[in-house]
Enzyme design. Structure first.
Site, short mmCIF file in Angstrom:
data_model
loop_
_atom_site.label_atom_id
_atom_site.label_comp_id
_atom_site.label_asym_id
_atom_site.label_seq_id
_atom_site.Cartn_x
_atom_site.Cartn_y
_atom_site.Cartn_z
CG ASN A 1 -4.00 -4.40 3.70
OD1 ASN A 1 -3.51 -4.38 2.58
ND2 ASN A 1 -3.28 -4.23 4.79
NE ARG B 1 -2.24 -1.14 3.53
CZ ARG B 1 -2.70 -0.79 4.72
NH1 ARG B 1 -3.91 -0.27 4.84
NH2 ARG B 1 -1.98 -0.97 5.79
#
Length: 90
Positions: A36, A18
């Site tokens: 996520n 990320r």
């Protein structure tokens, strides 16, 4: 300008995917979000011009160092949300 919903599967959590995706998006001028998911995948909404979006999707296929990407599914969506930046959710 278009919006893509991108789902990335494989070993993509706990490997700075990320954070690195945000750096890539910021460099490419992509707006949107990344988070996520409980199943171990990553969900991305990416908004931008066609060429940078395609480069971002290609980056997703490799991912961050330590990631082992199994699959990238990118679909066009009619997104009504206005993004001001690329943000990490969660």
């Amino acid at each position: 300008m278009s919006t893509k919903k991108i789902i990335v599967t494989g070993k993509v959590q706990g490997v700075f995917f990320r954070k690195t995706a945000k750096q890539q998006a910021d460099t490419m001028g992509i707006l949107g979000s990344i988070e996520n998911r409980p199943d171990g995948s990553v969900l991305i909404y990416a908004y931008g011009d066609a060429e940078p979006l395609q480069r971002f999707i290609e980056w997703c296929k490799q991912g961050s160092e330590g990631a082992k990407v199994a699959q990238v599914i990118a679909t066009d969506i009619a997104e009504t949300k206005e993004y001001r930046w690329f943000e990490i959710i969660g």
